[in-house]
Write an enzyme that holds these catalytic residues in place. Structure first.
Site, short mmCIF file in Angstrom:
data_model
loop_
_atom_site.label_atom_id
_atom_site.label_comp_id
_atom_site.label_asym_id
_atom_site.label_seq_id
_atom_site.Cartn_x
_atom_site.Cartn_y
_atom_site.Cartn_z
N GLY A 93 67.00 81.53 57.07
CA GLY A 93 67.03 80.07 57.17
C GLY A 93 68.20 79.58 57.99
N ASP A 315 74.07 79.87 46.06
CA ASP A 315 73.47 81.20 46.26
C ASP A 315 73.78 82.16 45.09
OD1 ASP A 315 72.45 80.30 48.62
OD2 ASP A 315 73.96 81.26 49.89
N ARG A 346 63.72 79.76 43.37
CA ARG A 346 64.62 80.53 42.50
C ARG A 346 64.70 79.98 41.08
NH1 ARG A 346 69.30 82.04 46.97
NH2 ARG A 346 68.05 83.65 48.01
C1 S3P Z 1 74.12 78.52 54.36
C2 S3P Z 1 73.97 77.34 53.66
C3 S3P Z 1 73.25 77.25 52.37
C4 S3P Z 1 73.10 78.63 51.73
C5 S3P Z 1 72.62 79.65 52.71
C6 S3P Z 1 73.61 79.80 53.85
C7 S3P Z 1 74.84 78.48 55.65
O1 S3P Z 1 71.96 76.72 52.58
O2 S3P Z 1 72.22 78.54 50.63
O3 S3P Z 1 72.43 80.90 52.09
O4 S3P Z 1 75.22 79.56 56.16
O5 S3P Z 1 75.06 77.38 56.18
P1 S3P Z 1 71.67 75.14 52.61
O6 S3P Z 1 72.27 74.57 53.82
O7 S3P Z 1 70.17 75.03 52.62
O8 S3P Z 1 72.26 74.59 51.36
#
Ligand code: S3P
Length: 426
Positions: A93, A315, A346
């Protein structure tokens, strides 16, 4: 792959977990946009970060592994070239969302996709502000955007944007688009989220400032390549922090862990539960704090977790839920509806799987309630191809009675290669 987990106590070890995932992604992306060489030490060679490398290679960036380092030959803010192939982010993501912010401003068209999980993760949260800046993103259903989708690069204009969800990925996508936009871009964060983007971009010469809860980005003519030392990932250290607390007669030393305070919710919560955790040898490298963490066995009790603590430990909630099963009394996790749109839902996956161990756990609309203190028994548990579910169930299995089998356990490689080797060698 199935992984067998057997109970352990009396663990005494010094462990260096792999590099921080968020910082590793950013080091490749920002290194690609900088002039000259960025040399990265401690880079996480997990599948998600390898997806980021492969996307930037397709965008014309030369990235090489030289012994223990990753070398990025940056081509400057305007050096990316049109990809001949689809950019596949795999399960990541962070890659998809941050890359979208960069690609929105490039003078070419890109097609992005990822695995089955990524195709279910909401992209409207990134598309909405980027479209306000003038970006063009089109998918199967453009109102309700999911991968695969296409980004047609455009000249962007700066905006002021209030984040509707606490998300460092959305904040970062807007700030990265802001590097290329006309005028100032400002992101207002009602709740603080991880600030690795701001720290690293500033270190590379970007004009980024935080005043109150607003982050301002003004365009600069160039970023400069640099040396980056990635600290160990606190999200990976979290599994061993919980083991150190829960396994009897144990002491674990976790070395060189990133303790940026936007990420240390796990330490605060374990301490609030009665955990015995000490921070030693603190230092700051490239603007990021790091330290050794010593965890000793303690008897844990329940707690309530919610509000602005959630983005600081989002996380780690699966492994906190596992810890709560071994804590006397009730643990309430609330305000955590974001868990529903992670690599798996989750709330559902944690509750379903911990119940298989015999845990007294119930889901709520925005989290879960765990009544801890009763022994868990080993079971056969599913990962849903979600790395953090696989590793959290491994922790539950180590602390349970009897044997546990984790089905589809190999997804741990997404963020933590050799996780089971370290676990088995404890
Ligand atoms: C992340 C931000 C978080 C986190 C993901 C990594 C990042 O997600 O849960 O594992 O590296 O910016 P969200 O921006 O959806 O909160």
């Amino acid at each position: 792959m199935n992984q067998i987990i057997t109970p352990k106590n009396n663990i005494h070890a010094a462990i260096t977990v792999p590099g921080d995932k968020s910082i590793s992604h950013r080091s490749i992306m920002f290194g690609a946009l900088a002039e000259g060489i960025t040399e990265i030490e401690g880079f996480l060679m997990g599948e998600d970060c390898l997806s980021t490398i492969s996307c930037f290679q397709k965008l014309g960036i030369d990235i090489q592994k030289q012994s223990e380092k990753i070398i990025v030959h940056g081509k400057g803010l305007h050096g990316l070239t049109a990809p001949a192939q689809t950019l596949d982010v795999g399960n990541s993501g962070t890659t998809l969302r941050l890359l979208s912010g960069i690609l929105a401003a490039q003078p070419f068209c890109s097609h992005l996709t990822g695995d089955a999980s990524i195709q279910k993760r909401p992209m409207n949260r990134v598309a909405a502000p980027l479209r306000q800046m003038g970006a063009v993103l089109n998918g199967r259903d453009s109102q309700n955007l999911f991968a695969p989708f296409t980004i047609e690069g455009r000249k962007l204009n700066g905006i002021t944007y209030t984040l509707p969800v606490a998300s460092a990925q959305v904040k970062s996508a807007v700030l990265l688009a802001g590097l290329f936009a006309e005028g100032q871009t400002a992101v207002i964060e009602p709740e603080a989220t991880r600030n690795h983007t701001e720290i690293m971009l500033e270190h590379m010469g970007a004009n980024i400032k935080k005043i109150g809860n607003t982050i301002y980005c003004n365009p600069v003519s160039q970023l400069h390549g640099t040396k980056i030392a990635v600290p160990a990932d606190i999200s990976s250290a979290a599994y061993f922090m919980v083991l150190g607390c829960v396994c009897k007669n144990s002491r674990l030393l976790l070395k060189n862990v990133g303790i940026n305070e936007t990420r240390t919710g796990i330490i605060d919560v374990l301490k609030a539960m009665g955990g015995n955790i000490a921070i030693e040898n603190e230092s700051v490298v490239n603007g990021e704090k790091r330290a050794d963490i010593v965890v000793k066995t303690a008897s844990l009790h329940g707690t309530t977790i919610g509000g602005e603590d959630i983005p600081r430990l989002i996380d780690e909630i699966p492994v906190i839920a596992a810890a709560a099963c071994f804590a006397e009394g009730t643990t309430i996790i609330k305000d955590a509806q974001e868990l529903k749109v992670k690599e798996s839902n989750r709330i559902d996956t944690v509750v379903t799987e911990l119940k298989k161990f015999g845990a007294d756990i119930a889901k709520t609309e925005d989290g879960m309630i765990i009544k801890g203190g009763k022994p868990l028994h080993g079971c056969t548990t599913q990962s849903y191809h979600d790395h953090r579910i696989a590793m959290s169930m491994a922790v539950a299995g180590i602390c349970a009675q009897g044997k546990t089998t984790i089905v589809d356990a190999e997804c741990a490689n997404i963020s933590f290669p050799h996780f089971y080797d370290i676990l088995n060698n404890l």
